[in-house]
Scaffold this motif. Structure first.
Motif, PDB file in Angstrom:
ATOM      1  N   ASP A  16      28.106   8.654  62.569  1.00  0.00           N
ATOM      2  CA  ASP A  16      28.360   9.831  61.759  1.00  0.00           C
ATOM      3  C   ASP A  16      27.097  10.662  61.676  1.00  0.00           C
ATOM      4  O   ASP A  16      26.462  10.731  60.639  1.00  0.00           O
ATOM      5  CB  ASP A  16      28.878   9.430  60.378  1.00  0.00           C
ATOM      6  CG  ASP A  16      30.325   8.983  60.464  1.00  0.00           C
ATOM      7  OD1 ASP A  16      31.175   9.845  60.681  1.00  0.00           O
ATOM      8  OD2 ASP A  16      30.583   7.777  60.352  1.00  0.00           O
ATOM      9  N   GLY A  17      26.712  11.220  62.813  1.00  0.00           N
ATOM     10  CA  GLY A  17      25.516  12.032  62.877  1.00  0.00           C
ATOM     11  C   GLY A  17      25.626  13.253  61.987  1.00  0.00           C
ATOM     12  O   GLY A  17      24.641  13.907  61.687  1.00  0.00           O
ATOM     13  N   VAL A  18      26.848  13.567  61.571  1.00  0.00           N
ATOM     14  CA  VAL A  18      27.020  14.706  60.675  1.00  0.00           C
ATOM     15  C   VAL A  18      26.776  14.243  59.249  1.00  0.00           C
ATOM     16  O   VAL A  18      26.695  13.070  58.971  1.00  0.00           O
ATOM     17  CB  VAL A  18      28.425  15.305  60.802  1.00  0.00           C
ATOM     18  CG1 VAL A  18      28.597  15.915  62.158  1.00  0.00           C
ATOM     19  CG2 VAL A  18      29.479  14.273  60.515  1.00  0.00           C
ATOM     20  N   ARG A  19      26.690  15.202  58.331  1.00  0.00           N
ATOM     21  CA  ARG A  19      26.298  14.850  56.985  1.00  0.00           C
ATOM     22  C   ARG A  19      27.472  14.300  56.183  1.00  0.00           C
ATOM     23  O   ARG A  19      28.619  14.456  56.555  1.00  0.00           O
ATOM     24  CB  ARG A  19      25.770  16.113  56.299  1.00  0.00           C
ATOM     25  CG  ARG A  19      24.940  16.953  57.207  1.00  0.00           C
ATOM     26  CD  ARG A  19      23.571  17.270  56.744  1.00  0.00           C
ATOM     27  NE  ARG A  19      23.325  17.321  55.336  1.00  0.00           N
ATOM     28  CZ  ARG A  19      22.946  18.433  54.710  1.00  0.00           C
ATOM     29  NH1 ARG A  19      22.908  19.575  55.368  1.00  0.00           N
ATOM     30  NH2 ARG A  19      22.624  18.402  53.445  1.00  0.00           N
ATOM     31  N   PHE A 318      32.541  14.250  65.853  1.00  0.00           N
ATOM     32  CA  PHE A 318      32.770  15.580  65.275  1.00  0.00           C
ATOM     33  C   PHE A 318      31.731  16.530  65.836  1.00  0.00           C
ATOM     34  O   PHE A 318      30.594  16.540  65.369  1.00  0.00           O
ATOM     35  CB  PHE A 318      32.638  15.540  63.748  1.00  0.00           C
ATOM     36  CG  PHE A 318      33.393  14.404  63.123  1.00  0.00           C
ATOM     37  CD1 PHE A 318      34.757  14.484  62.940  1.00  0.00           C
ATOM     38  CD2 PHE A 318      32.730  13.252  62.751  1.00  0.00           C
ATOM     39  CE1 PHE A 318      35.455  13.438  62.386  1.00  0.00           C
ATOM     40  CE2 PHE A 318      33.427  12.197  62.194  1.00  0.00           C
ATOM     41  CZ  PHE A 318      34.788  12.285  62.014  1.00  0.00           C
ATOM     42  N   GLY A 319      32.137  17.294  66.815  1.00  0.00           N
ATOM     43  CA  GLY A 319      31.190  18.227  67.432  1.00  0.00           C
ATOM     44  C   GLY A 319      30.935  19.416  66.522  1.00  0.00           C
ATOM     45  O   GLY A 319      31.665  19.644  65.556  1.00  0.00           O
ATOM     46  N   PRO A 320      29.884  20.198  66.819  1.00  0.00           N
ATOM     47  CA  PRO A 320      29.537  21.348  65.972  1.00  0.00           C
ATOM     48  C   PRO A 320      30.654  22.376  65.867  1.00  0.00           C
ATOM     49  O   PRO A 320      30.853  22.970  64.807  1.00  0.00           O
ATOM     50  CB  PRO A 320      28.298  21.943  66.649  1.00  0.00           C
ATOM     51  CG  PRO A 320      28.059  21.175  67.884  1.00  0.00           C
ATOM     52  CD  PRO A 320      28.949  19.985  67.918  1.00  0.00           C
ATOM     53  N   GLU A 321      31.426  22.563  66.949  1.00  0.00           N
ATOM     54  CA  GLU A 321      32.510  23.576  66.883  1.00  0.00           C
ATOM     55  C   GLU A 321      33.593  23.169  65.893  1.00  0.00           C
ATOM     56  O   GLU A 321      34.113  23.979  65.135  1.00  0.00           O
ATOM     57  CB  GLU A 321      33.156  23.750  68.247  1.00  0.00           C
ATOM     58  CG  GLU A 321      32.385  24.711  69.118  1.00  0.00           C
ATOM     59  CD  GLU A 321      32.902  24.688  70.538  1.00  0.00           C
ATOM     60  OE1 GLU A 321      34.110  24.484  70.745  1.00  0.00           O
ATOM     61  OE2 GLU A 321      32.065  24.871  71.440  1.00  0.00           O
ATOM     62  N   LEU A 322      33.896  21.874  65.937  1.00  0.00           N
ATOM     63  CA  LEU A 322      34.922  21.339  65.039  1.00  0.00           C
ATOM     64  C   LEU A 322      34.473  21.475  63.581  1.00  0.00           C
ATOM     65  O   LEU A 322      35.235  21.900  62.710  1.00  0.00           O
ATOM     66  CB  LEU A 322      35.127  19.865  65.399  1.00  0.00           C
ATOM     67  CG  LEU A 322      36.367  19.155  64.913  1.00  0.00           C
ATOM     68  CD1 LEU A 322      37.611  19.955  65.220  1.00  0.00           C
ATOM     69  CD2 LEU A 322      36.442  17.775  65.572  1.00  0.00           C
ATOM     70  N   LEU A 323      33.212  21.147  63.330  1.00  0.00           N
ATOM     71  CA  LEU A 323      32.698  21.248  61.962  1.00  0.00           C
ATOM     72  C   LEU A 323      32.633  22.708  61.514  1.00  0.00           C
ATOM     73  O   LEU A 323      32.927  23.020  60.354  1.00  0.00           O
ATOM     74  CB  LEU A 323      31.308  20.607  61.864  1.00  0.00           C
ATOM     75  CG  LEU A 323      31.341  19.087  61.900  1.00  0.00           C
ATOM     76  CD1 LEU A 323      29.935  18.525  62.010  1.00  0.00           C
ATOM     77  CD2 LEU A 323      32.020  18.519  60.653  1.00  0.00           C
ATOM     78  N   ALA A 324      32.295  23.601  62.440  1.00  0.00           N
ATOM     79  CA  ALA A 324      32.222  25.023  62.080  1.00  0.00           C
ATOM     80  C   ALA A 324      33.623  25.529  61.730  1.00  0.00           C
ATOM     81  O   ALA A 324      33.804  26.308  60.784  1.00  0.00           O
ATOM     82  CB  ALA A 324      31.628  25.827  63.225  1.00  0.00           C
ATOM     83  N   THR A 349      29.184  20.050  55.153  1.00  0.00           N
ATOM     84  CA  THR A 349      30.569  19.940  55.637  1.00  0.00           C
ATOM     85  C   THR A 349      30.591  18.720  56.552  1.00  0.00           C
ATOM     86  O   THR A 349      29.689  18.553  57.371  1.00  0.00           O
ATOM     87  CB  THR A 349      30.961  21.190  56.451  1.00  0.00           C
ATOM     88  OG1 THR A 349      30.913  22.324  55.583  1.00  0.00           O
ATOM     89  CG2 THR A 349      32.358  21.079  57.043  1.00  0.00           C
ATOM     90  N   TRP A 350      31.577  17.867  56.387  1.00  0.00           N
ATOM     91  CA  TRP A 350      31.595  16.650  57.189  1.00  0.00           C
ATOM     92  C   TRP A 350      33.026  16.235  57.524  1.00  0.00           C
ATOM     93  O   TRP A 350      33.980  16.736  56.924  1.00  0.00           O
ATOM     94  CB  TRP A 350      30.870  15.506  56.455  1.00  0.00           C
ATOM     95  CG  TRP A 350      31.543  15.067  55.191  1.00  0.00           C
ATOM     96  CD1 TRP A 350      32.468  14.061  55.070  1.00  0.00           C
ATOM     97  CD2 TRP A 350      31.371  15.605  53.870  1.00  0.00           C
ATOM     98  NE1 TRP A 350      32.864  13.951  53.754  1.00  0.00           N
ATOM     99  CE2 TRP A 350      32.211  14.871  53.003  1.00  0.00           C
ATOM    100  CE3 TRP A 350      30.584  16.622  53.340  1.00  0.00           C
ATOM    101  CZ2 TRP A 350      32.294  15.131  51.637  1.00  0.00           C
ATOM    102  CZ3 TRP A 350      30.668  16.887  51.969  1.00  0.00           C
ATOM    103  CH2 TRP A 350      31.505  16.153  51.149  1.00  0.00           C
ATOM    104  N   GLY A 351      33.142  15.336  58.466  1.00  0.00           N
ATOM    105  CA  GLY A 351      34.450  14.814  58.846  1.00  0.00           C
ATOM    106  C   GLY A 351      34.493  13.307  58.657  1.00  0.00           C
ATOM    107  O   GLY A 351      33.454  12.654  58.519  1.00  0.00           O
ATOM    108  N   GLY A 352      35.695  12.774  58.627  1.00  0.00           N
ATOM    109  CA  GLY A 352      35.879  11.325  58.550  1.00  0.00           C
ATOM    110  C   GLY A 352      37.228  11.006  59.176  1.00  0.00           C
ATOM    111  O   GLY A 352      38.079  11.896  59.272  1.00  0.00           O
TER     112      GLY A 352
END
Ligand SMILES: Cc1cc2nc3c(=O)[nH]c(=O)nc-3n(C[C@H](O)[C@H](O)[C@H](O)COP(=O)(O)OP(=O)(O)OC[C@H]3O[C@@H](n4cnc5c(N)ncnc54)[C@H](O)[C@@H]3O)c2cc1C
Length: 441
Positions: A16-19, A318-324, A349-352
């Motif tokens: 989960d490299g995203v926040r 979760f790539g940057p485009e998806l998060l954006a 903003t994050w995904g799970g």
């Protein structure tokens, strides 16, 4: 039971490299204890989410002389159990009740899980903003109202008391006239999920050792099980798999769950002035009646949590485009409810990923010689998953109960078609909700 044979390599590890906004607002944790050298234990629990920690805690309580090693790829509270919307459900009827027996069974398990969480949080004074506020199911437009009627019918069938709210009543609570109707149910808890998970990880019984930042890249049979991590390994006689949607990456229980990602954003704390736009009370928790709707909270520390957007996430990234894209949706959803807050900053903003099934089934029990699994799926996963982890430990220790028998009667998650069929079907359903229920997001 078949003996565990062959080496299983994890094709993918949690990353989960995203926040995770809930995690970001907590103080920095103490340094992680990693698996280093050779760790020997009677039991290994793979995964420290709601399921894994409940199984490890209960097993530790019931078998004080057994040693238990919990092995987690990331920090506790960073994964899905610490990045959700924080609704610890005891009564739930999202999508209505398709079959009364399943609804009743789920409700017993939700209640059992909630009771165990509550007891642990109280006993150890875990500071996680626990509140018994309950929840309101909401609809904004005609499409949502049809779903809301199913929610109400579900509660009636389950004999769960509920109250109705109209636009004025919802405005009083949320400060917004966006919602036309709501159904309020008591009994559920709202929490700061990362804080709760961290607290659960920090208060395990003395015979349970928690290893974090220790991704298990390989699993080998070795007079039990050998869990291979980057800097060491765990040798355990018995193993409980509690690694959720990553179990299939090790070749276990494949095509039983569809990996569906959803996304959340958290704002900074609103100013006093901004808070006046968001209702009279201290907080609120809204669940959408429509699958395309948004889960929305105003937290005790004055933030808005916005959750929506679904994505078929076979690659578990979760790539940057998806998060954006998710962030744009969240921004738009905040603005539609509270135009005055349209520009409020999101801290993250994050995904799970959730494991969705065809039949509200689960994976539970002994699946090989000395190999157990507790993999929660779609229905109220935090509380049902906690109940399942606890009851798995009780089953292992020969403790019978009505709850255990209820859990044993939950069907195994039904087989799903492989990709590309599953991808096609999942995407088609998501697109359908997005187009028919657009007003609900
Ligand atoms: C945005 C969002 C909102 C949600 N809201 C809610 C809600 O309000 N209420 C609710 O009940 N549910 C909610 N959910 C769903 C719920 O959070 C999950 O279904 C639940 O957390 C799953 O728990 P678990 O213990 O099965 O899995 P997880 O929490 O995913 O735990 C599994 C753990 O295993 C670890 N792991 C996996 N592979 C390895 C490996 N190879 N080596 C070491 N460790 C490994 C992972 O890092 C992970 O920490 C939400 C989900 C999302 C994404």
């Amino acid at each position: 039971m078949a003996a565990f044979a062959g080496t299983r390599r994890a094709r993918k590890l949690p990353d989960d490299g995203v926040r995770n906004g809930w995690y970001d607002i907590l103080p920095a944790p103490p340094e992680a204890r990693r698996v280093a050298g050779t760790v020997r234990a009677d039991w290994a629990v793979l995964g420290a989410g709601a399921c894994g920690l409940a199984a490890a805690r209960r097993l530790g309580e019931l078998r004080p002389s057994d040693s238990i090693a919990v092995v987690e790829a990331m920090r506790v509270g960073y994964g899905t159990s610490g990045r959700n919307a924080g609704f610890m459900l005891s009564e739930h009827s999202q999508g209505g009740i398709k079959d009364l027996a399943t609804g009743r069974r789920n409700m017993r398990l939700f209640n059992a899980g909630l009771a165990y969480l509550r007891e642990t949080v109280e006993q150890h004074q875990i500071r996680c903003d626990w509140s018994d506020w309950g929840q309101i199911y909401v609809s904004a437009a005609a499409e949502g109202e049809a779903h809301l009627r199913s929610v109400a019918e579900g509660f009636e069938a389950l004999e769960v008391p509920y109250g109705r709210l109209d636009r004025d009543g919802l405005e009083e609570i949320t400060g917004s006239r966006f919602y036309g109707r709501g159904i309020r149910v008591q009994g559920n808890a709202l929490v700061q999920p990362a804080a709760m998970m961290r607290g659960l990880g920090a208060t395990l019984p003395a015979n349970v050792d928690l290893y974090e930042d220790s991704p298990v890249a390989e699993l080998r049979p070795d007079d039990g099980f050998r869990l291979v991590c980057p800097d060491g390994e765990v040798l355990a006689r018995k193993l409980i798999l509690a690694n959720h949607v990553f179990a299939e990456e090790m070749g276990f229980v494949r095509y039983r769950t569809a990996p569906i990602a959803t996304f959340a954003s958290l704002t900074r704390p609103l100013t006093e002035d901004e808070r006046r736009h968001t209702g009279a009370g201290e907080q609120f928790g809204l669940l959408p009646a429509s699958p395309n709707g948004s889960t929305v909270r105003r937290t005790l520390d004055g933030r808005i949590l916005m959750r929506n957007t679904l994505w078929y996430a076979r690659d578990k990234r979760f790539g940057p485009e998806l998060l954006a894209r998710a962030e744009r949706h969240h921004r738009d959803s905040v603005a539609r409810r509270w135009p005055a807050l349209a520009e409020v900053d999101f801290i993250a903003t994050w995904g799970g990923i959730m494991g969705m099934t065809r039949n509200e089934g689960m994976i539970f029990g002994e699946i090989g010689d000395g190999l157990y699994a507790v993999l929660t799926t779609d229905a109220g996963p935090m509380t049902r998953g906690t109940a399942a982890g606890k009851l798995l430990a009780e089953q292992i220790c020969g403790i019978d109960s009505e709850e255990l028998r209820i859990l044993q009667s939950v069907p195994r998650a039904a087989l799903l078609p492989p990709d590309p069929i599953l991808r096609f079907v999942a995407n088609r359903r998501i697109r359908k909700f997005e187009s028919t229920d657009a007003a609900e997001r």
